[in-house]
Design a protein around this motif. Structure first.
Motif, mmCIF file in Angstrom:
data_model
loop_
_atom_site.group_PDB
_atom_site.id
_atom_site.type_symbol
_atom_site.label_atom_id
_atom_site.label_comp_id
_atom_site.label_asym_id
_atom_site.label_seq_id
_atom_site.Cartn_x
_atom_site.Cartn_y
_atom_site.Cartn_z
ATOM 1 N N ASP A 190 -6.895 -14.158 58.283
ATOM 2 C CA ASP A 190 -6.687 -15.589 58.074
ATOM 3 C C ASP A 190 -7.867 -16.205 57.340
ATOM 4 O O ASP A 190 -8.728 -15.509 56.833
ATOM 5 N N GLU A 191 -7.901 -17.519 57.300
ATOM 6 C CA GLU A 191 -8.904 -18.235 56.513
ATOM 7 C C GLU A 191 -10.211 -18.467 57.256
ATOM 8 O O GLU A 191 -11.180 -18.922 56.664
ATOM 9 N N THR A 192 -10.240 -18.195 58.557
ATOM 10 C CA THR A 192 -11.469 -18.392 59.313
ATOM 11 C C THR A 192 -12.249 -17.083 59.380
ATOM 12 O O THR A 192 -11.668 -16.010 59.482
ATOM 13 N N PRO A 193 -13.563 -17.159 59.331
ATOM 14 C CA PRO A 193 -14.363 -15.924 59.297
ATOM 15 C C PRO A 193 -14.393 -15.201 60.643
ATOM 16 O O PRO A 193 -14.384 -15.838 61.703
ATOM 17 N N VAL A 194 -14.455 -13.887 60.569
ATOM 18 C CA VAL A 194 -14.699 -13.085 61.765
ATOM 19 C C VAL A 194 -16.202 -12.955 61.993
ATOM 20 O O VAL A 194 -16.647 -12.675 63.101
ATOM 21 N N ALA A 195 -16.980 -13.167 60.941
ATOM 22 C CA ALA A 195 -18.437 -13.136 61.033
ATOM 23 C C ALA A 195 -19.011 -13.873 59.829
ATOM 24 O O ALA A 195 -18.386 -13.927 58.768
ATOM 25 N N VAL A 196 -20.191 -14.450 60.004
ATOM 26 C CA VAL A 196 -20.932 -15.051 58.889
ATOM 27 C C VAL A 196 -22.336 -14.468 58.907
ATOM 28 O O VAL A 196 -22.874 -14.129 59.969
ATOM 29 N N ALA A 197 -22.917 -14.347 57.729
ATOM 30 C CA ALA A 197 -24.203 -13.650 57.649
ATOM 31 C C ALA A 197 -25.087 -14.248 56.565
ATOM 32 O O ALA A 197 -24.624 -14.949 55.669
ATOM 33 N N ARG A 198 -26.343 -13.888 56.668
ATOM 34 C CA ARG A 198 -27.343 -14.159 55.637
ATOM 35 C C ARG A 198 -27.858 -12.805 55.187
ATOM 36 O O ARG A 198 -28.072 -11.908 55.992
ATOM 37 N N PHE A 199 -28.058 -12.673 53.884
ATOM 38 C CA PHE A 199 -28.480 -11.398 53.303
ATOM 39 C C PHE A 199 -29.485 -11.731 52.216
ATOM 40 O O PHE A 199 -29.160 -12.471 51.286
ATOM 41 N N VAL A 200 -30.713 -11.244 52.328
ATOM 42 C CA VAL A 200 -31.779 -11.611 51.397
ATOM 43 C C VAL A 200 -32.287 -10.379 50.653
ATOM 44 O O VAL A 200 -32.655 -9.379 51.271
ATOM 45 N N HIS A 201 -32.289 -10.498 49.325
ATOM 46 C CA HIS A 201 -32.899 -9.487 48.455
ATOM 47 C C HIS A 201 -34.214 -10.041 47.918
ATOM 48 O O HIS A 201 -34.274 -11.192 47.489
ATOM 49 N N VAL A 202 -35.252 -9.204 47.905
ATOM 50 C CA VAL A 202 -36.470 -9.491 47.153
ATOM 51 C C VAL A 202 -36.540 -8.430 46.073
ATOM 52 O O VAL A 202 -36.356 -7.238 46.340
ATOM 53 N N TYR A 203 -36.793 -8.869 44.841
ATOM 54 C CA TYR A 203 -36.872 -7.925 43.722
ATOM 55 C C TYR A 203 -38.279 -7.375 43.616
ATOM 56 O O TYR A 203 -39.255 -8.126 43.661
ATOM 57 N N VAL A 204 -38.356 -6.053 43.517
ATOM 58 C CA VAL A 204 -39.633 -5.362 43.426
ATOM 59 C C VAL A 204 -39.598 -4.386 42.256
ATOM 60 O O VAL A 204 -38.530 -3.911 41.862
ATOM 61 N N ASP A 205 -40.787 -4.109 41.733
ATOM 62 C CA ASP A 205 -40.909 -3.091 40.698
ATOM 63 C C ASP A 205 -40.516 -1.746 41.300
ATOM 64 O O ASP A 205 -40.927 -1.407 42.417
ATOM 65 N N ARG A 206 -39.724 -1.001 40.573
ATOM 66 C CA ARG A 206 -39.206 0.274 41.052
ATOM 67 C C ARG A 206 -40.303 1.282 41.393
ATOM 68 O O ARG A 206 -40.126 2.113 42.278
ATOM 69 N N HIS A 207 -41.443 1.191 40.717
ATOM 70 C CA HIS A 207 -42.512 2.171 40.921
ATOM 71 C C HIS A 207 -43.604 1.672 41.871
ATOM 72 O O HIS A 207 -44.049 2.403 42.752
ATOM 73 N N THR A 208 -44.039 0.429 41.672
ATOM 74 C CA THR A 208 -45.141 -0.087 42.496
ATOM 75 C C THR A 208 -44.650 -0.690 43.809
ATOM 76 O O THR A 208 -45.446 -0.867 44.732
ATOM 77 N N ARG A 209 -43.378 -1.066 43.853
ATOM 78 C CA ARG A 209 -42.772 -1.714 45.028
ATOM 79 C C ARG A 209 -43.409 -3.088 45.306
ATOM 80 O O ARG A 209 -43.316 -3.603 46.403
ATOM 81 N N ARG A 210 -43.980 -3.692 44.301
ATOM 82 C CA ARG A 210 -44.546 -5.041 44.407
ATOM 83 C C ARG A 210 -43.515 -6.040 43.903
ATOM 84 O O ARG A 210 -42.766 -5.748 42.962
ATOM 85 N N PRO A 211 -43.465 -7.244 44.495
ATOM 86 C CA PRO A 211 -42.495 -8.250 44.048
ATOM 87 C C PRO A 211 -42.666 -8.591 42.572
ATOM 88 O O PRO A 211 -43.783 -8.661 42.065
ATOM 89 N N VAL A 212 -41.520 -8.753 41.910
ATOM 90 C CA VAL A 212 -41.476 -9.132 40.493
ATOM 91 C C VAL A 212 -40.369 -10.163 40.313
ATOM 92 O O VAL A 212 -39.498 -10.304 41.171
ATOM 93 N N PRO A 213 -40.364 -10.882 39.193
ATOM 94 C CA PRO A 213 -39.282 -11.843 38.941
ATOM 95 C C PRO A 213 -37.908 -11.160 38.928
ATOM 96 O O PRO A 213 -37.782 -9.995 38.556
ATOM 97 N N ILE A 214 -36.927 -11.920 39.325
ATOM 98 C CA ILE A 214 -35.542 -11.441 39.301
ATOM 99 C C ILE A 214 -35.195 -11.093 37.851
ATOM 100 O O ILE A 214 -35.440 -11.891 36.942
ATOM 101 N N PRO A 215 -34.622 -9.904 37.611
ATOM 102 C CA PRO A 215 -34.276 -9.528 36.231
ATOM 103 C C PRO A 215 -33.283 -10.518 35.604
ATOM 104 O O PRO A 215 -32.432 -11.085 36.310
ATOM 105 N N PRO A 216 -33.364 -10.721 34.278
ATOM 106 C CA PRO A 216 -32.464 -11.668 33.603
ATOM 107 C C PRO A 216 -30.986 -11.350 33.836
ATOM 108 O O PRO A 216 -30.164 -12.262 33.975
#
Length: 157
Positions: A115-141
């Motif tokens: 139906d139209e009512t949710p069975v669950a609601v959630a929050r999901f957070v991504h932080v973008y990191v450099d693939r090699h250094t694993r340090r935060p970087v700007p979100i890719p274009p």
């Protein structure tokens, strides 16, 4: 405990509707998703959300996000459950943009079944990191462009 369940049943989250989510991804449940309590295990909800968000990012960005120099790592999740999900129900996962910053994205996610009512609601957070250094970087274009689609189509009543 009953008072807590009653409060949860009338919370603002339970009044959300499918139409508030610009993206809906449908995924089937599997027999193996059931736990000893006879419903889809709560941990499976997170797998479904992760798959829906990343599948949508692949489609919306029109690039293989696994090959971008930056990757979105999950740094925060939360989920409120209102109804059980059972095999063989399909789960319709609503994805909306709650907020995006320079390096992070916060998704508003809802799981629906029949139906139209949710069975669950959630929050999901991504932080973008450099693939090699694993340090935060700007979100890719390419990801910014995909997020713009969520921002432009959100229909909140």
């Amino acid at each position: 405990m009953t008072d807590q369940l009653t409060k949860a049943a009338v919370s603002p989250e339970t009044r959300r509707r499918r139409a508030e989510y610009p993206v809906i991804r449908t995924v089937p449940t599997r027999w193996a998703d059931h736990d000893t309590y006879g419903h889809v295990n709560n941990a499976v909800h997170y797998v479904l959300m992760d798959s829906a968000i990343n599948g949508w990012l692949l489609d919306a960005s029109q690039v293989d996000i696994r090959k971008l120099p930056a990757m979105g790592v999950v740094v925060e999740t939360s989920c409120r459950y209102f109804k059980e999900v059972h095999f063989p129900q399909e789960v319709h996962i609503g994805i909306a943009l709650e907020r995006s910053g320079n390096t992070s994205v916060r998704y508003d996610v809802a799981l629906f079944t029949d139906d139209e009512t949710p069975v669950a609601v959630a929050r999901f957070v991504h932080v973008y990191v450099d693939r090699h250094t694993r340090r935060p970087v700007p979100i890719p274009p390419e990801i910014h462009q995909a997020l713009h689609q969520l921002r432009a189509t959100r229909n909140v009543s």
